[in-house]
Design an enzyme around this catalytic site. Structure first.
Site, mmCIF file in Angstrom:
data_model
loop_
_atom_site.group_PDB
_atom_site.id
_atom_site.type_symbol
_atom_site.label_atom_id
_atom_site.label_comp_id
_atom_site.label_asym_id
_atom_site.label_seq_id
_atom_site.Cartn_x
_atom_site.Cartn_y
_atom_site.Cartn_z
ATOM 1 N N SER A 1 90.719 53.366 48.622
ATOM 2 C CA SER A 1 90.591 54.510 49.539
ATOM 3 C C SER A 1 91.180 55.713 48.823
ATOM 4 O O SER A 1 91.965 55.567 47.876
ATOM 5 C CB SER A 1 91.413 54.215 50.806
ATOM 6 O OG SER A 1 91.602 55.384 51.569
ATOM 7 N N TYR B 1 99.411 52.473 55.776
ATOM 8 C CA TYR B 1 98.073 52.301 55.191
ATOM 9 C C TYR B 1 98.060 52.826 53.763
ATOM 10 O O TYR B 1 97.518 52.193 52.850
ATOM 11 C CB TYR B 1 97.048 53.031 56.056
ATOM 12 C CG TYR B 1 95.629 52.940 55.557
ATOM 13 C CD1 TYR B 1 94.971 51.713 55.481
ATOM 14 C CD2 TYR B 1 94.925 54.081 55.170
ATOM 15 C CE1 TYR B 1 93.658 51.629 55.025
ATOM 16 C CE2 TYR B 1 93.619 54.006 54.715
ATOM 17 C CZ TYR B 1 92.988 52.779 54.641
ATOM 18 O OH TYR B 1 91.682 52.702 54.188
HETATM 19 C C1 8X3 Z 1 90.159 55.873 54.781
HETATM 20 C C2 8X3 Z 1 90.540 57.242 54.349
HETATM 21 O O1 8X3 Z 1 91.827 59.335 55.050
HETATM 22 O O2 8X3 Z 1 91.608 57.590 56.717
HETATM 23 O O3 8X3 Z 1 90.412 54.927 53.804
HETATM 24 O O4 8X3 Z 1 93.094 57.319 54.855
HETATM 25 S S1 8X3 Z 1 91.818 57.874 55.282
#
Ligand code: 8X3
Length: 254
Positions: free
Chosen positions: A139, A152
């Site tokens: 990502s 995340y």
């Molecule tokens: C998804 C991109 O900007 O939501 O992997 O982290 S973000």
């Protein structure tokens, strides 16, 4: 020429399902894995009905014993040529100060350890194929952080480091390591899962963005990358919608 096999994790929806469709159309035998058996079975049937080779294998990538059993069973069917490590996702958008450590743990387990499990288990088969590809779907969160991204972002940074380290360690073997880092991709589940079913918060992620990327755009990028000649290694490819210049610089039309 023998048909090449591609394993896709998280193939039950979104980028994983779209990638399964596109790799099947590109001539791969696709092995679909995800926890939700009904979804991957339906997708495998859809692909088989269209004349492609597709099988479904229910799998939780965080369950190492199950992953090893999967690899052993698959190994009896011939080599694996391509592994698409797509399973993962985000849980919550809380500040570091108040985030639930359980969410962080889950994200690390799915995005990092899940990728580690499947990669380790299939690496002998990928190597034996004589021309293997490990693809890590990370990502833009793997490369830079943002407020509320904490857990995340940390997990995706982990996946990024896994890919970079593995590429160094496999240099000289017939296995290449590709990382695709998407920015804003509008899928049916990513934001809804992140915000635990809160449709208003999920919709706000894409609010006013004329054309966020779609799962098919990333599947197209993945398919392009894995069908390059064997000596070409697309190390890291960042893909964003035109309306997004960085994680936080997003053009929204009111
Ligand atoms: C998804 C991109 O900007 O939501 O992997 O982290 S973000």
């Amino acid at each position: 020429m023998t048909i090449r096999t591609a394993v896709i994790t998280g193939a039950s929806s979104g980028i994983g399902a779209a990638t399964a469709r596109q790799l099947a159309a590109a001539g791969f035998r696709v092995v679909l894995t995800a926890r939700r058996a009904d979804r991957i079975t339906a997708l495998a049937t859809e692909l088989a009905d269209a004349g492609h080779q597709a099988v479904a294998y229910p799998l939780d990538v965080t369950d190492r014993a199950a992953v090893d059993a999967f690899a052993a069973e698959l190994g009896q069917q011939g080599p694996v040529h391509v592994l698409i490590n797509n399973a993962g996702g985000a849980l919550g958008a809380d500040p570091v100060a108040t985030a639930d450590p359980a969410d962080w743990r889950t994200m690390y387990e799915t995005n990092v350890l899940g990728t580690l499990h499947v990669t380790q288990a299939l690496l002998p088969s990928l190597t034996a194929s004589g021309d293997g590809t490990v693809l890590v779907l990370s990502s833009t969160a793997a490369l830079a952080t943002y407020e509320g991204g904490g857990g995340y972002v940390a997990a995706k940074h982990g996946a990024h480091v896994l890919a970079e380290t593995l590429r160094l360690e496999l240099c000289g073997t017939p296995v290449r390591v590709i990382e695709i880092a998407p920015g804003m991709v509008k899928t049916e589940e990513f934001a809804r899962t992140r915000f635990r079913g809160d449709e208003t918060k999920a919709a706000a992620v894409y609010q006013g963005v004329a054309e966020p990327l779609l799962a098919e755009d990333i599947a197209d990028t993945i398919t392009w990358a894995v069908t390059r000649p064997a000596h070409v290694n697309v190390d890291l490819l960042v893909v964003r919608p035109r309306a997004q210049a960085s994680n936080q610089k997003v053009h929204r039309e009111s």
